[in-house]
Design a protein around this motif. Structure first.
Motif, PDB file in Angstrom:
ATOM      1  N   ARG A 202      34.402   6.933  74.295  1.00  0.00           N
ATOM      2  CA  ARG A 202      35.026   8.086  73.637  1.00  0.00           C
ATOM      3  C   ARG A 202      34.076   9.269  73.793  1.00  0.00           C
ATOM      4  O   ARG A 202      32.862   9.114  73.753  1.00  0.00           O
ATOM      5  CB  ARG A 202      35.289   7.803  72.159  1.00  0.00           C
ATOM      6  CG  ARG A 202      35.895   8.970  71.396  1.00  0.00           C
ATOM      7  CD  ARG A 202      36.259   8.569  69.974  1.00  0.00           C
ATOM      8  NE  ARG A 202      37.473   7.758  69.954  1.00  0.00           N
ATOM      9  CZ  ARG A 202      37.816   6.961  68.950  1.00  0.00           C
ATOM     10  NH1 ARG A 202      37.013   6.830  67.914  1.00  0.00           N
ATOM     11  NH2 ARG A 202      38.939   6.266  69.000  1.00  0.00           N
ATOM     12  N   ARG A 203      34.640  10.444  73.982  1.00  0.00           N
ATOM     13  CA  ARG A 203      33.814  11.642  74.105  1.00  0.00           C
ATOM     14  C   ARG A 203      34.251  12.720  73.123  1.00  0.00           C
ATOM     15  O   ARG A 203      35.360  12.682  72.599  1.00  0.00           O
ATOM     16  CB  ARG A 203      33.848  12.181  75.537  1.00  0.00           C
ATOM     17  CG  ARG A 203      33.171  11.253  76.541  1.00  0.00           C
ATOM     18  CD  ARG A 203      32.832  11.957  77.832  1.00  0.00           C
ATOM     19  NE  ARG A 203      32.089  11.083  78.735  1.00  0.00           N
ATOM     20  CZ  ARG A 203      31.544  11.488  79.872  1.00  0.00           C
ATOM     21  NH1 ARG A 203      31.661  12.760  80.251  1.00  0.00           N
ATOM     22  NH2 ARG A 203      30.890  10.647  80.649  1.00  0.00           N
ATOM     23  N   LYS A 204      33.349  13.659  72.912  1.00  0.00           N
ATOM     24  CA  LYS A 204      33.626  14.767  72.006  1.00  0.00           C
ATOM     25  C   LYS A 204      34.318  15.897  72.757  1.00  0.00           C
ATOM     26  O   LYS A 204      34.536  15.823  73.964  1.00  0.00           O
ATOM     27  CB  LYS A 204      32.307  15.258  71.387  1.00  0.00           C
ATOM     28  CG  LYS A 204      31.624  14.217  70.520  1.00  0.00           C
ATOM     29  CD  LYS A 204      30.339  14.735  69.907  1.00  0.00           C
ATOM     30  CE  LYS A 204      29.204  14.771  70.905  1.00  0.00           C
ATOM     31  NZ  LYS A 204      27.900  15.054  70.266  1.00  0.00           N
ATOM     32  N   GLU A 205      34.661  16.935  72.043  1.00  0.00           N
ATOM     33  CA  GLU A 205      35.250  18.106  72.688  1.00  0.00           C
ATOM     34  C   GLU A 205      34.281  18.652  73.729  1.00  0.00           C
ATOM     35  O   GLU A 205      33.067  18.622  73.543  1.00  0.00           O
ATOM     36  CB  GLU A 205      35.565  19.179  71.634  1.00  0.00           C
ATOM     37  CG  GLU A 205      36.730  18.822  70.725  1.00  0.00           C
ATOM     38  CD  GLU A 205      37.112  19.976  69.820  1.00  0.00           C
ATOM     39  OE1 GLU A 205      36.664  21.112  70.102  1.00  0.00           O
ATOM     40  OE2 GLU A 205      37.835  19.745  68.844  1.00  0.00           O
ATOM     41  N   GLY A 206      34.843  19.131  74.825  1.00  0.00           N
ATOM     42  CA  GLY A 206      34.002  19.599  75.904  1.00  0.00           C
ATOM     43  C   GLY A 206      33.492  18.474  76.783  1.00  0.00           C
ATOM     44  O   GLY A 206      32.606  18.681  77.605  1.00  0.00           O
ATOM     45  N   ASN A 207      34.053  17.275  76.585  1.00  0.00           N
ATOM     46  CA  ASN A 207      33.688  16.091  77.373  1.00  0.00           C
ATOM     47  C   ASN A 207      32.232  15.689  77.178  1.00  0.00           C
ATOM     48  O   ASN A 207      31.625  15.057  78.043  1.00  0.00           O
ATOM     49  CB  ASN A 207      33.961  16.316  78.868  1.00  0.00           C
ATOM     50  CG  ASN A 207      34.201  15.021  79.614  1.00  0.00           C
ATOM     51  OD1 ASN A 207      34.749  14.065  79.071  1.00  0.00           O
ATOM     52  ND2 ASN A 207      33.779  14.956  80.861  1.00  0.00           N
ATOM     53  N   GLU A 208      31.661  16.031  76.039  1.00  0.00           N
ATOM     54  CA  GLU A 208      30.268  15.681  75.749  1.00  0.00           C
ATOM     55  C   GLU A 208      30.185  14.220  75.294  1.00  0.00           C
ATOM     56  O   GLU A 208      31.014  13.737  74.528  1.00  0.00           O
ATOM     57  CB  GLU A 208      29.723  16.605  74.661  1.00  0.00           C
ATOM     58  CG  GLU A 208      28.247  16.387  74.360  1.00  0.00           C
ATOM     59  CD  GLU A 208      27.747  17.303  73.250  1.00  0.00           C
ATOM     60  OE1 GLU A 208      26.614  17.111  72.785  1.00  0.00           O
ATOM     61  OE2 GLU A 208      28.524  18.207  72.841  1.00  0.00           O
TER      62      GLU A 208
END
Length: 672
Positions: A202-208
């Motif tokens: 799973r990633r955060k917003e901005g694909n971080e």
């Protein structure tokens, strides 16, 4: 990026010479830096190596090299600093370079030991945790190469390549788990494994990417909610090239700094343990990449890799193969396995690419490999290493599991060493995976002609302690996702996937599912982005997820599914003859006879009413699981009422029952 000095200053004669055991060494003033004076005195006093250590190292029997080599924060003569040690037997000189000396290779030289061990060591004062460094090695050809520390516990975040002085102290609070994990990891206990790639679950917003700490908050709760007993991390060890998915390891003793510090990863492991979930780590002793700062030609020679490229180079992965016959390399690898089990409380290791290590001709054409001394194609040195590894590790950690990813029919991979085996705890059942996926990709109308492909696995299911994998390798490079492999319209594809999972969890052996499969991820896995969690907004995908939760709960609560999962006593075919209907029936058995289960699989989309099967005993039978329930996205063809066994002989049994079999579905029965 670390700055490298362009100075060509050569080491002085004082710093190059071998140091006798009792000699006091003063470093010449010209090699000192004003800001960090070198105060090395008695070499014997600061050394971490005893004569016994050296003898064990040379014999390949030192299994705690992480306590000796690398960088260690310590105090010497009342001054705080760092002790360094590195193995480079062919080096003419070795120095430590870093920000603390402006990457000057002439400033801080190590001293070669007097015992011909090839070990260079030294103490540098006034530096400590967080300091970046490399070893600058002068080769026999008078060139200089800058190398990472093979035993470094931490690294700069890639693409930077320097090692970082660190410690792995952590105040663990998972004593309850550690005290009872012998029951959780037992071969007679359920093991349902969720395979995860840290960077793309799973990633955060901005694909971080999520950090280890953030994963502890999100991933732990998810795995617990889904009911998995264990998680398996694809390699978390430091690696320079992300598209390798972690399998091109260079920092064998360090979790990747992309996701946090070593203590952050320890915290993640601890959180799993606090939630009664075991942690398995992918471990890669088979090869390493040829990056200039890494293990390849470490001291200007083939130190870690086999010097004969017929044995030392892997043609598939363009990487280098360890020299399994070199004692010091064997100690390096076994020490590394013990390190992760001890310092990071790992509950097991899944050893990658075992087949590539066992065979000298693996992925090689005629003339590209050399037979062993008996004229065969087995790598005798690798076989010897596996036996020593498993014997050593299980002696120290009898409550863990070492699992082999081995794709051939090599005999006795998971059998005891005293019985001629390699000593692994379990082995991936690659044949089951290939045959099963091949079968399920066929249109149901043709499955009647391929039923042997489905049933063949039980011919050899008990020759090893098998784990059934549906791993990451099967959903990349054009192979399609699991749901993408299934034939038919949308409803049939989801029903087929529910049936596949039901078959998997009731087949003898433990289980492994790669992330995303548990909710029917539609696209192939992409390591550069998150799983498609938005799919759970759609009922068919939510149904698959609900089914996985139910199967995990069923597996953990029904002893017939795990108590004898590696024994022929735990399984019995009841009927494999109904090819026209593509129906198979089998029983799973535990220690208590009356707790056995009957599993009926219908491999076609045609439901079957009043279908008679033989049962092993009289009594009232209840359907405890049906993959066609509405809750799972099915059509609801279930057996709600209890079924009384009749004294009608059928399929070799004295009693039989009549029931409804769901379309592309599984029904599981238990006697009251």
């Amino acid at each position: 990026m670390a700055k490298t000095s362009k100075t060509t200053t050569q080491p002085t004669e004082t710093t190059k010479k071998k140091v006798s055991k009792k000699e006091v060494v003063e470093v010449p003033e010209e090699t000192q830096t004003p800001s960090v004076p070198v105060i090395l005195k008695n070499v014997e006093a600061f050394s971490r190596f005893s004569d016994f250590d050296i003898n064990l190292f040379k014999a390949g029997k030192h299994y705690r090299l992480f306590e000796k080599f690398g960088s260690h924060i310590t105090e010497f003569q009342g001054v705080q600093g760092v002790y360094f040690a590195v193995w480079a037997p062919s080096a003419k000189s070795v120095s430590v370079i870093g920000n603390f000396n402006y990457w000057d290779k002439s400033s801080h030289h190590l001293f070669v030991r007097w015992d011909a061990s090839g070990i260079w060591e030294g103490f540098i004062p006034y530096i400590g945790k967080g300091e970046t460094y490399k070893f600058c090695i002068e080769t026999q050809s008078n060139g200089f190469i800058e190398k990472m520390d093979p035993y470094a516990q931490h690294f700069e975040i890639p693409p930077r390549t320097a090692s970082v002085v660190w410690d792995n102290w952590y105040e663990w609070t998972d004593s309850d788990w550690m005290a009872k994990r012998h029951t959780k990891n037992s071969l007679a206990s359920p093991m349902s494994v969720y395979e995860v790639h840290v960077g793309s679950w799973r990633r955060k917003e901005g694909n971080e990417k999520l950090s280890f700490v953030e994963l502890a908050d999100q991933l732990v709760n998810y795995v617990k909610e889904m009911g998995f007993t264990h998680i398996e991390f694809m390699p978390v060890m430091e690696h320079p090239y992300e598209p390798s998915w972690g399998y091109q390891v260079l920092g064998f003793f360090a979790p990747s700094s992309r996701f946090g510090t070593p203590q952050d990863f320890m915290y993640l492991v601890e959180e799993f343990h606090k939630n009664d979930i075991g942690v398995l780590l992918d471990w890669v002793p088979s090869h390493f990449p040829g990056d200039a700062h890494g293990l390849y030609e470490y001291d200007g020679t083939h130190l870690f890799e086999h010097p004969d490229m017929r044995r030392g180079y892997h043609p598939d992965w363009k990487s280098y193969i360890f020299n399994y016959g070199r004692n010091e390399v064997r100690s390096f690898l076994i020490s590394n396995a013990i390190y992760w089990l001890e310092r990071y409380h790992a509950d097991g290791l899944r050893v990658d690419a075992v087949a590539s290590m066992l065979y000298l001709d693996y992925s090689r054409k005629h003339g590209e490999w050399e037979p062993n001394i008996f004229g065969g194609n087995h790598n005798l040195e690798a076989i010897s290493l596996f036996k020593e590894l498993n014997e050593t590790v299980y002696a120290q950690f009898p409550d863990i599991q070492i699992i082999a990813e081995e794709s051939t029919s090599f005999t006795g991979v998971s059998r005891p060493i005293y019985a001629g085996g390699l000593g692994f705890g379990q082995k991936w059942m690659m044949g089951w995976m290939n045959d099963t996926l091949n079968y399920f990709q066929k249109d149901p109308m043709y499955r009647r002609h391929h039923q042997d492909q489905l049933t063949f696995s039980t011919v050899y299911a008990f020759t090893e302690n098998f784990m059934l994998p549906l791993s990451h390798d099967e959903i990349v490079y054009g192979k399609k996702s699991l749901i993408g492999k299934m034939p038919g319209d949308e409803w049939q594809r989801f029903a087929n996937l529910r049936l596949l999972f039901s078959y998997m969890f009731t087949h003898p052996g433990t289980n492994l599912i790669f992330m995303g499969g548990e909710f029917g991820q539609t696209s192939e896995w992409n390591f550069e982005k998150s799983l498609d969690w938005w799919l759970l907004d759609h009922a068919p995908h939510k149904g698959i997820q609900n089914l996985m939760k139910a199967l995990n709960n069923l597996y953990k609560t029904e002893p017939a599914l795990y108590e004898k999962q590696f024994s022929h006593e735990g399984f019995e075919w009841i009927d494999t003859s109904d090819r026209n209907n593509s129906v198979v029936v089998y029983a799973r058995k535990g220690n208590v006879h009356k707790e056995q289960l009957i599993i009926i699989l219908n491999m076609t989309p045609i439901p079957k009413d009043n279908y008679r099967i033989g049962v092993p005993m009289q009594g009232v039978w209840t359907e405890i699981f049906n993959s066609d329930e509405h809750h799972f996205g099915g059509s609801g063809k279930t057996n709600k009422s209890v079924i009384m066994a009749e004294e009608i002989a059928w399929q070799g049994k004295a009693y039989s029952i009549s029931l409804t079999i769901p379309p592309l579905g599984a029904s599981i029965l238990k006697v009251k």
